[in-house]
Motif scaffolding. Structure first.
Motif, PDB file in Angstrom:
ATOM      1  N   ASP A 231      -2.211   1.751   5.297  1.00 16.56           N
ATOM      2  CA  ASP A 231      -3.002   2.794   4.641  1.00 16.56           C
ATOM      3  C   ASP A 231      -2.155   3.776   3.840  1.00 16.56           C
ATOM      4  O   ASP A 231      -2.682   4.747   3.288  1.00 16.56           O
ATOM      5  CB  ASP A 231      -3.840   3.555   5.672  1.00 16.56           C
ATOM      6  N   GLY A 232      -0.835   3.555   3.775  1.00 16.90           N
ATOM      7  CA  GLY A 232       0.036   4.453   3.040  1.00 16.90           C
ATOM      8  C   GLY A 232       0.389   5.709   3.804  1.00 16.90           C
ATOM      9  O   GLY A 232       1.117   6.569   3.295  1.00 16.90           O
ATOM     10  N   LYS A 233      -0.091   5.839   5.040  1.00 21.48           N
ATOM     11  CA  LYS A 233       0.172   7.030   5.850  1.00 21.48           C
ATOM     12  C   LYS A 233       0.835   6.672   7.176  1.00 21.48           C
ATOM     13  O   LYS A 233       0.819   7.453   8.120  1.00 21.48           O
ATOM     14  CB  LYS A 233      -1.137   7.771   6.119  1.00 21.48           C
ATOM     15  N   GLY A 234       1.382   5.475   7.240  1.00 21.61           N
ATOM     16  CA  GLY A 234       2.028   5.030   8.464  1.00 21.61           C
ATOM     17  C   GLY A 234       1.123   4.253   9.393  1.00 21.61           C
ATOM     18  O   GLY A 234       1.567   3.780  10.441  1.00 21.61           O
ATOM     19  N   GLY A 235      -0.139   4.085   9.006  1.00 25.49           N
ATOM     20  CA  GLY A 235      -1.080   3.318   9.811  1.00 25.49           C
ATOM     21  C   GLY A 235      -1.652   2.159   9.025  1.00 25.49           C
ATOM     22  O   GLY A 235      -1.086   1.718   8.019  1.00 25.49           O
TER      23      GLY A 235
ATOM     24  N   SER B 131       0.803  -1.216   0.000  1.00 25.50           N
ATOM     25  CA  SER B 131       0.000   0.000   0.000  1.00 25.50           C
ATOM     26  C   SER B 131       0.835   1.265   0.000  1.00 25.50           C
ATOM     27  O   SER B 131       0.377   2.319  -0.399  1.00 25.50           O
ATOM     28  CB  SER B 131      -0.919   0.005   1.231  1.00 25.50           C
ATOM     29  N   ALA B 132       2.107   1.163   0.450  1.00 29.32           N
ATOM     30  CA  ALA B 132       2.897   2.371   0.611  1.00 29.32           C
ATOM     31  C   ALA B 132       3.687   2.732  -0.626  1.00 29.32           C
ATOM     32  O   ALA B 132       3.899   3.903  -0.931  1.00 29.32           O
ATOM     33  CB  ALA B 132       3.840   2.217   1.795  1.00 29.32           C
TER      34      ALA B 132
ATOM     35  N   SER C 297       0.982  -1.412  14.608  1.00 32.96           N
ATOM     36  CA  SER C 297      -0.343  -0.843  14.858  1.00 32.96           C
ATOM     37  C   SER C 297      -1.058  -1.535  16.009  1.00 32.96           C
ATOM     38  O   SER C 297      -1.961  -0.936  16.633  1.00 32.96           O
ATOM     39  CB  SER C 297      -1.191  -0.923  13.592  1.00 32.96           C
TER      40      SER C 297
ATOM     41  N   LYS D 115      -5.572   0.231   7.660  1.00 36.86           N
ATOM     42  CA  LYS D 115      -6.998   0.466   7.402  1.00 36.86           C
ATOM     43  C   LYS D 115      -7.711  -0.865   7.292  1.00 36.86           C
ATOM     44  O   LYS D 115      -7.123  -1.878   6.909  1.00 36.86           O
ATOM     45  CB  LYS D 115      -7.197   1.276   6.126  1.00 36.86           C
TER      46      LYS D 115
END
Length: 452
Positions: A393-397, A8-9, A175, A399
């Motif tokens: 989620d591509g933002k460091g978290g 995802s990243a 996470s 989903k």
């Protein structure tokens, strides 16, 4: 070996191919009539442990046993449960004055914990339609790991080394520490488990389709080089999880119709209006119960312009489709089990050029010819048909994705029950031999291969 890129990243690389690759005629937007995937029964029994007999119980020092206990006490960070690994009994053995009792308690705890870290805690009965082959038992034998860890004093490091190497697993693990609710924590644990049911390393080259994400990715050299939308099986014909080897790409494929499709309509069309059947690309031999029908390459072919060659008993393939409109939907569970692949010319061109050693011109000529052509891969590689409902989620978290087949709940329910048994046990005497009755393997043939 390069580490696998986060699905995802990392952005997918753009494959630049000559425009001649896309010169094939556009396919008609017709509905594809497909047969069901060949559904296989779930594996409900856990694998029998390997019994190591007539060997000495490993000798544990107090330092090694204490390191094991410390790892167990923090094993919640791994998505596992300390209670499973007898921490109280191990602590008592460390404080006691019985070396044999310490050796037995520590060895049993280590082997069970290493089993769950390497292979997953979830019993087979809760792994719905999971048919992936996990080779970690061959590459990471537990007794060898234990012996080496005790000799080097690296018990904690050895256990930690059993984590899957993919960065998506690391993202889930990170996470878990910040999960806000028990439900969120369990969703993360479920997907950490699924990573452990797969090979620890997916390899340097592979294709992966994540069914709940409706996405197929091509990974080469540890980097995602292409991303394609996917259409997966609908709820009544769900796509199973498996990892067959891809051996080639077939362009302008033919389609051998299963008996059910012949019986549902095309057989009657051939009998009443053979000219109409021929216009749709069908050819046939025999009649009645011996009727055999093949759809030739063309605009109406149910496989579209390409099919990934990946023989498996479930009759699951990656392929094109003339029904392109399905790719515009957000939720794309429409097929009868197989994975339809968006931008099939791009996908098959990449396969032919990068993995079969063909030039873009050779691929373009094969497409334009309209003839069935197979491009064999220089080195076969795995195709992972996976099921992750929690992804970066591509933002460091991370989903949450929709659990389209309801496969998370059985795993969550298993957390309150004993996990799968240890993969290796040490016994003073060999166990009794129980005769087994061999069963015939299911073989997929063109006549039974279901939907493509």
């Amino acid at each position: 070996m390069a580490k696998n890129a986060s699905f995802s990243a990392r952005p997918a690389a753009v494959l630049l191919l000559p425009l001649t690759l896309f010169a094939a005629p556009a396919f008609a937007q017709t509905e594809v009539k497909e047969d069901s995937v060949i559904l296989q029964p779930d594996k409900v029994r856990d694998d029998a442990p390997v019994v190591a007999v007539r060997i000495d119980m490993p000798s544990w020092s107090e330092d090694n046993a204490t390191a094991l206990l410390s790892f167990i006490e923090k094993v919640g960070d791994e998505g596992l449960f300390a209670r499973d690994y007898n921490p109280d009994g191990l602590a008592a053995a460390i404080l006691g004055d019985d070396q044999a009792a310490l050796d037995k308690a520590a060895t049993d705890s280590f082997l069970l914990l290493a089993t769950h870290l390497r292979d997953g805690r979830t019993p087979n009965a809760a792994r719905k339609q999971w048919f992936m082959t996990d080779s970690d038992g061959d590459s990471e034998p537990l007794l060898s790991l234990l012996t080496a860890a005790l000799g080097a004093g690296t018990v904690s490091e050895t256990l930690a080394s059993l984590d899957p190497v993919h960065p998506d697993f690391a993202a889930l693990k990170a996470s878990l520490k910040t999960a806000k609710t028990p439900a969120e924590a369990n969703a993360i644990r479920v997907n950490m488990e699924r990573w452990r049911w797969m090979p620890r390393s997916l390899g340097d080259r592979y294709v992966v389709s994540n069914v709940p994400e409706y996405v197929t990715r091509v990974v080469h050299g540890g980097t995602t080089i292409a991303t394609h939308k996917a259409v997966v099986g609908k709820n009544s014909t769900p796509t199973p999880q498996l990892n067959p080897m891809a051996t080639g790409i077939i362009v302008n494929p033919t389609w051998t119709l299963p008996r059910s499709i012949i019986n549902e309509g095309i057989g009657a069309t051939i009998a009443r209006n053979p000219a109409s059947a021929r216009a749709q690309g069908y050819t046939w031999t025999g009649s009645g119960k011996t009727l055999s029908v093949v759809q030739q390459p063309g605009a109406n072919n149910a496989l579209g312009v390409m099919k990934m060659e990946m023989l498996n008993e479930h009759a699951i393939y990656l392929h094109d489709t003339p029904s392109k409109g399905a790719f515009n939907a957000a939720a794309r569970a429409f097929s009868h089990g197989c994975i339809r692949t968006e931008r099939a010319l791009h996908f098959s061109g990449l396969m032919a050029v990068m993995f079969a050693g063909k030039s873009p011109e050779e691929f373009g000529e094969a497409i334009a010819s309209g003839k069935t052509t197979r491009f064999g891969f220089d080195q076969p590689f795995p195709v992972y048909v996976a099921y992750w409902t929690m992804v970066p989620d591509g933002k460091g978290g991370v989903k949450k994705l929709a659990d389209i087949y309801g496969r998370d709940a059985p795993v969550v329910a298993s957390f309150a029950k004993p996990g799968r048994p240890t993969a290796t046990v040490i016994a003073p005497e060999p166990p009794p031999v129980v005769p087994t009755v061999p069963t015939a393997a299911r073989v997929t043939t063109p006549a039974t291969s279901g939907i493509y």
